[in-house]
Design a protein around this motif. Structure first.
Motif, PDB file in Angstrom:
ATOM      1  N   HIS A  25       0.834  -1.207   0.000  1.00 22.50           N
ATOM      2  CA  HIS A  25       0.000   0.000   0.000  1.00 22.50           C
ATOM      3  C   HIS A  25       0.869   1.257   0.000  1.00 22.50           C
ATOM      4  O   HIS A  25       0.596   2.212  -0.741  1.00 22.50           O
ATOM      5  CB  HIS A  25      -0.918  -0.014   1.229  1.00 22.50           C
ATOM      6  CG  HIS A  25      -1.849   1.134   1.307  1.00 22.50           C
ATOM      7  ND1 HIS A  25      -2.918   1.282   0.457  1.00 22.50           N
ATOM      8  CD2 HIS A  25      -1.854   2.235   2.113  1.00 22.50           C
ATOM      9  CE1 HIS A  25      -3.550   2.398   0.748  1.00 22.50           C
ATOM     10  NE2 HIS A  25      -2.914   2.995   1.753  1.00 22.50           N
ATOM     11  N   TYR A  26       1.907   1.280   0.802  1.00 18.26           N
ATOM     12  CA  TYR A  26       2.799   2.436   0.862  1.00 18.26           C
ATOM     13  C   TYR A  26       3.503   2.660  -0.472  1.00 18.26           C
ATOM     14  O   TYR A  26       3.576   3.790  -0.963  1.00 18.26           O
ATOM     15  CB  TYR A  26       3.832   2.239   1.984  1.00 18.26           C
ATOM     16  CG  TYR A  26       4.864   3.328   2.035  1.00 18.26           C
ATOM     17  CD1 TYR A  26       4.549   4.591   2.524  1.00 18.26           C
ATOM     18  CD2 TYR A  26       6.164   3.111   1.579  1.00 18.26           C
ATOM     19  CE1 TYR A  26       5.487   5.600   2.555  1.00 18.26           C
ATOM     20  CE2 TYR A  26       7.104   4.112   1.610  1.00 18.26           C
ATOM     21  CZ  TYR A  26       6.769   5.362   2.098  1.00 18.26           C
ATOM     22  OH  TYR A  26       7.701   6.359   2.127  1.00 18.26           O
ATOM     23  N   LEU A  27       4.014   1.576  -1.080  1.00 20.73           N
ATOM     24  CA  LEU A  27       4.704   1.712  -2.359  1.00 20.73           C
ATOM     25  C   LEU A  27       3.759   2.200  -3.458  1.00 20.73           C
ATOM     26  O   LEU A  27       4.129   3.046  -4.283  1.00 20.73           O
ATOM     27  CB  LEU A  27       5.358   0.387  -2.746  1.00 20.73           C
ATOM     28  CG  LEU A  27       6.511  -0.068  -1.845  1.00 20.73           C
ATOM     29  CD1 LEU A  27       6.971  -1.464  -2.240  1.00 20.73           C
ATOM     30  CD2 LEU A  27       7.659   0.919  -1.896  1.00 20.73           C
ATOM     31  N   MET A  28       2.535   1.669  -3.483  1.00 26.32           N
ATOM     32  CA  MET A  28       1.564   2.115  -4.490  1.00 26.32           C
ATOM     33  C   MET A  28       1.148   3.564  -4.251  1.00 26.32           C
ATOM     34  O   MET A  28       0.921   4.316  -5.197  1.00 26.32           O
ATOM     35  CB  MET A  28       0.341   1.192  -4.496  1.00 26.32           C
ATOM     36  CG  MET A  28       0.626  -0.207  -4.988  1.00 26.32           C
ATOM     37  SD  MET A  28       1.391  -0.275  -6.620  1.00 26.32           S
ATOM     38  CE  MET A  28       0.119   0.413  -7.631  1.00 26.32           C
ATOM     39  N   TRP A  29       1.041   3.963  -3.001  1.00 28.77           N
ATOM     40  CA  TRP A  29       0.692   5.354  -2.683  1.00 28.77           C
ATOM     41  C   TRP A  29       1.782   6.296  -3.170  1.00 28.77           C
ATOM     42  O   TRP A  29       1.496   7.333  -3.753  1.00 28.77           O
ATOM     43  CB  TRP A  29       0.464   5.490  -1.179  1.00 28.77           C
ATOM     44  CG  TRP A  29       0.201   6.892  -0.743  1.00 28.77           C
ATOM     45  CD1 TRP A  29      -0.965   7.590  -0.918  1.00 28.77           C
ATOM     46  CD2 TRP A  29       1.099   7.770  -0.087  1.00 28.77           C
ATOM     47  NE1 TRP A  29      -0.843   8.849  -0.399  1.00 28.77           N
ATOM     48  CE2 TRP A  29       0.428   8.989   0.119  1.00 28.77           C
ATOM     49  CE3 TRP A  29       2.410   7.641   0.345  1.00 28.77           C
ATOM     50  CZ2 TRP A  29       1.024  10.076   0.736  1.00 28.77           C
ATOM     51  CZ3 TRP A  29       3.001   8.718   0.963  1.00 28.77           C
ATOM     52  CH2 TRP A  29       2.312   9.920   1.149  1.00 28.77           C
ATOM     53  N   LYS A  30       3.060   5.938  -2.918  1.00 33.50           N
ATOM     54  CA  LYS A  30       4.174   6.781  -3.373  1.00 33.50           C
ATOM     55  C   LYS A  30       4.177   6.881  -4.896  1.00 33.50           C
ATOM     56  O   LYS A  30       4.373   7.961  -5.454  1.00 33.50           O
ATOM     57  CB  LYS A  30       5.504   6.228  -2.874  1.00 33.50           C
ATOM     58  CG  LYS A  30       5.801   6.610  -1.445  1.00 33.50           C
ATOM     59  CD  LYS A  30       7.228   6.322  -1.083  1.00 33.50           C
ATOM     60  CE  LYS A  30       8.146   7.245  -1.786  1.00 33.50           C
ATOM     61  NZ  LYS A  30       8.986   8.078  -0.981  1.00 33.50           N
ATOM     62  N   LYS A  31       3.968   5.749  -5.576  1.00 30.56           N
ATOM     63  CA  LYS A  31       3.956   5.752  -7.039  1.00 30.56           C
ATOM     64  C   LYS A  31       2.782   6.578  -7.559  1.00 30.56           C
ATOM     65  O   LYS A  31       2.933   7.362  -8.495  1.00 30.56           O
ATOM     66  CB  LYS A  31       3.859   4.321  -7.559  1.00 30.56           C
ATOM     67  CG  LYS A  31       3.864   4.228  -9.062  1.00 30.56           C
ATOM     68  CD  LYS A  31       3.736   2.807  -9.546  1.00 30.56           C
ATOM     69  CE  LYS A  31       3.738   2.822 -11.062  1.00 30.56           C
ATOM     70  NZ  LYS A  31       2.905   1.840 -11.637  1.00 30.56           N
ATOM     71  N   LEU A  37      -2.015  10.422  -9.516  1.00 32.12           N
ATOM     72  CA  LEU A  37      -3.205   9.594  -9.666  1.00 32.12           C
ATOM     73  C   LEU A  37      -4.330   9.995  -8.719  1.00 32.12           C
ATOM     74  O   LEU A  37      -5.454   9.550  -8.882  1.00 32.12           O
ATOM     75  CB  LEU A  37      -2.854   8.120  -9.421  1.00 32.12           C
ATOM     76  CG  LEU A  37      -1.964   7.448 -10.455  1.00 32.12           C
ATOM     77  CD1 LEU A  37      -1.702   6.006 -10.049  1.00 32.12           C
ATOM     78  CD2 LEU A  37      -2.593   7.503 -11.829  1.00 32.12           C
ATOM     79  N   PHE A  38      -4.028  10.806  -7.722  1.00 27.50           N
ATOM     80  CA  PHE A  38      -5.018  11.112  -6.696  1.00 27.50           C
ATOM     81  C   PHE A  38      -5.575  12.519  -6.847  1.00 27.50           C
ATOM     82  O   PHE A  38      -5.778  13.233  -5.877  1.00 27.50           O
ATOM     83  CB  PHE A  38      -4.396  10.911  -5.305  1.00 27.50           C
ATOM     84  CG  PHE A  38      -3.771   9.560  -5.140  1.00 27.50           C
ATOM     85  CD1 PHE A  38      -4.532   8.410  -5.275  1.00 27.50           C
ATOM     86  CD2 PHE A  38      -2.431   9.425  -4.864  1.00 27.50           C
ATOM     87  CE1 PHE A  38      -3.968   7.154  -5.138  1.00 27.50           C
ATOM     88  CE2 PHE A  38      -1.854   8.170  -4.721  1.00 27.50           C
ATOM     89  CZ  PHE A  38      -2.624   7.040  -4.863  1.00 27.50           C
TER      90      PHE A  38
END
Length: 103
Positions: A25-31, A37-38
Motif C-alpha cells: 500500500h505504501y509503495l503504491m501510494w508513493k507511485k 493519480l489522486f
C-alpha cells in the motif's frame, strides 16, 4: 483440526499479511502520488464507484436475507445477515452524518 495443524504458523499469517499489505500500500501510494493519480477526477470516480457498490451490496444482502428466511427460517444465518444489515445501515448513517457535518 487435523493432526499436522500448527496454530502458531496459522496465527503468524495475519500479522505477516498485514505487514505485506502495508508495504505494498505504501509503495503504491508513493507511485500514485508521483504520477498524480489522486487528483479530483480520481476521487470523484472512486466516490461514485463506492456509491454504486454500496447500493449493489444493499440489494445483495436483502436478497440473501429473503433466501435464508425461506430456506432455513430464523436460525444462525438469519441473525448473521441481520447483523450485517444493521452494520451496513449504521455505517451509512454515520457516514451521512459526517458528510453533512463537513458540508
Amino acid at each position: 483440526m487435523y493432526e499436522g495443524f500448527d496454530i502458531w504458523a496459522f496465527l503468524a499469517g495475519l500479522p505477516l499479511g498485514l505487514v505485506i499489505w502495508g508495504i505494498v500500500h505504501y509503495l503504491m501510494w508513493k507511485k500514485g502520488k508521483k504520477e498524480r493519480l489522486f487528483d479530483e477526477r480520481y476521487t470523484n470516480l472512486h466516490r461514485h464507484a463506492r456509491s454504486i457498490s454500496w447500493k449493489v451490496m444493499t440489494v445483495a444482502i436483502l436478497l440473501a436475507w429473503i433466501i435464508v428466511m425461506i430456506v432455513e427460517g430464523a436460525k444462525l444465518a438469519f441473525f448473521i445477515l441481520t447483523g450485517l444489515w444493521v452494520i451496513h445501515m449504521l455505517s451509512w448513517m454515520v457516514g451521512a452524518a459526517i458528510v453533512n457535518k463537513h458540508h
